[in-house]
Design an enzyme around this catalytic site. Structure first.
Site, short mmCIF file in Angstrom:
data_model
loop_
_atom_site.label_atom_id
_atom_site.label_comp_id
_atom_site.label_asym_id
_atom_site.label_seq_id
_atom_site.Cartn_x
_atom_site.Cartn_y
_atom_site.Cartn_z
CG ASN A 10 -1.67 1.25 1.46
OD1 ASN A 10 -1.78 2.07 0.54
ND2 ASN A 10 -2.22 1.44 2.65
CD1 TRP A 11 3.21 1.02 -3.01
CD2 TRP A 11 3.26 2.29 -4.86
NE1 TRP A 11 3.82 0.29 -4.00
CE2 TRP A 11 3.87 1.04 -5.15
CE3 TRP A 11 3.18 3.24 -5.87
CZ2 TRP A 11 4.39 0.73 -6.41
CZ3 TRP A 11 3.69 2.94 -7.13
CH2 TRP A 11 4.30 1.70 -7.39
CE LYS A 12 0.41 3.52 4.94
NZ LYS A 12 0.27 3.70 6.36
CG HIS A 97 -5.65 1.57 5.49
ND1 HIS A 97 -5.21 2.53 6.37
CD2 HIS A 97 -4.59 0.77 5.23
CE1 HIS A 97 -3.91 2.32 6.61
NE2 HIS A 97 -3.52 1.26 5.93
CD GLU A 99 -2.89 5.38 6.94
OE1 GLU A 99 -2.92 5.45 5.70
OE2 GLU A 99 -1.90 4.95 7.57
CD GLU A 169 -3.16 -2.78 7.55
OE1 GLU A 169 -2.05 -2.93 7.05
OE2 GLU A 169 -3.88 -1.80 7.32
N GLY A 175 2.62 2.30 10.73
CA GLY A 175 3.50 3.44 10.50
C GLY A 175 4.16 3.96 11.76
CB SER A 214 5.72 -1.39 12.02
OG SER A 214 5.23 -0.08 12.21
N GLY A 235 3.00 -1.06 4.29
CA GLY A 235 2.98 0.37 3.95
C GLY A 235 4.39 0.85 3.65
N GLY A 236 5.07 1.36 4.67
CA GLY A 236 6.40 1.97 4.50
C GLY A 236 7.38 1.09 3.72
C1 PEP Z 1 -0.48 0.07 6.01
O1 PEP Z 1 -0.48 1.18 5.52
O2 PEP Z 1 -1.43 -0.70 5.78
C2 PEP Z 1 0.65 -0.33 6.85
C3 PEP Z 1 0.64 -1.53 7.39
O3 PEP Z 1 1.65 0.58 7.00
P1 PEP Z 1 3.11 0.31 7.65
O4 PEP Z 1 3.63 -0.98 7.06
O5 PEP Z 1 3.93 1.49 7.25
O6 PEP Z 1 2.92 0.20 9.13
#
Ligand code: PEP
Length: 254
Positions: A10-12, A97, A99, A169, A175, A214, A235-236
């Protein structure tokens, strides 16, 4: 064949078109997904078209949008509908998600409507759930997350078990650099899988359950080694092939 393994990036709201293109080229060159280990890439909406085009001929790579609206069309300025994604040959859509739930007040009912719209349009729904820190500290996380999931997937028909992926999640891990321990992830995934089987029957055990929060090369082996963790929503660490590739290799090993 056992349950399908899934790695989703997920590039957000990150990457310029050029950065996105370079990342896609690198993914294409380095990752070789198979029928049993598939990869989803979820760029920002404005890069979906180039992503579909670039990944089209590489099998077992799928393109996901990060969200979309359930209604097919109408007066929803700024929004994109799920049927518009389908018309662009997008394969999947991430729903619920944390967010989206936080910044756009998305409820389980909204997520549920989107899930049904995704199925109707022929898309895979990647449904996200997870507890915040307060719930975790109070020790209510198992019940809370199942309630959230149960409400988000109400009316799921067994004919769509192959069209849904669930991502656990924990909000406190997204993040933040704070990651669920392998035992915490396994306990939640096992609980969700058992609950799914008790409500939807044993075939629902085949639904892939991803961990997100993370997840990075240094912790992926232990997380992915858990019996009920079928992959990750990343994500990251999805923004650099030097991070994402080792995650793919970790998942391949288990
Ligand atoms: C996400 O955005 O779904 C996520 C898990 O982010 P991160 O890996 O950066 O915690």
């Amino acid at each position: 064949m056992g349950r399908k393994k899934v790695l989703a990036g997920n590039w957000k709201m990150n990457t310029s078109p050029e950065e996105g293109m370079a990342l896609l080229q690198a993914l294409k060159a380095n990752l070789h997904p198979t029928d049993s280990l598939v990869v989803y890439v979820a760029p920002p909406h404005v890069q979906l078209q180039q992503t579909v085009k670039l990944l089209r001929e590489k099998s077992n790579f799928y393109v996901a949008a990060q969200d979309a609206r359930a209604e097919a069309s109408g007066a929803f300025t700024g929004d994109v509908s799920i049927s518009m994604l389908a018309a662009m040959a997008v394969d999947a859509v991430i729903l619920g998600h944390s967010e989206r739930r936080l910044h756009h007040q998305e409820t389980d009912a909204v997520v549920n409507a989107k899930m049904h719209a995704a199925f109707a349009a022929g898309l895979i729904a990647i449904v996200c759930v997870g507890e915040n820190l307060e719930v975790r500290q109070a020790g209510n996380h198992l019940g809370h997350v199942w309630e959230q999931l149960n409400a988000s997937i109400q009316g799921l028909d067994s004919k769509h078990f192959n069209d849904i992926i669930i991502a656990y999640e924990p909000v406190w891990a997204i993040g933040t650099g704070e990651v669920a321990s392998p035992e915490q992830a396994q306990a939640m995934h096992q609980h969700l899988r058992n609950q799914l089987a008790s409500v939807y029957g044993s075939d629902a055990e085949e639904i892939p359950l991803l961990y997100g929060g993370s997840c990075k090369p240094s912790n992926a082996n232990a997380l992915f080694a858990q019996d009920d963790v079928d992959g990750g929503l990343i994500g990251g660490a999805a923004l650099k092939v030097s991070d994402f590739h080792p995650l793919f290799e970790s998942l391949k090993k288990v």
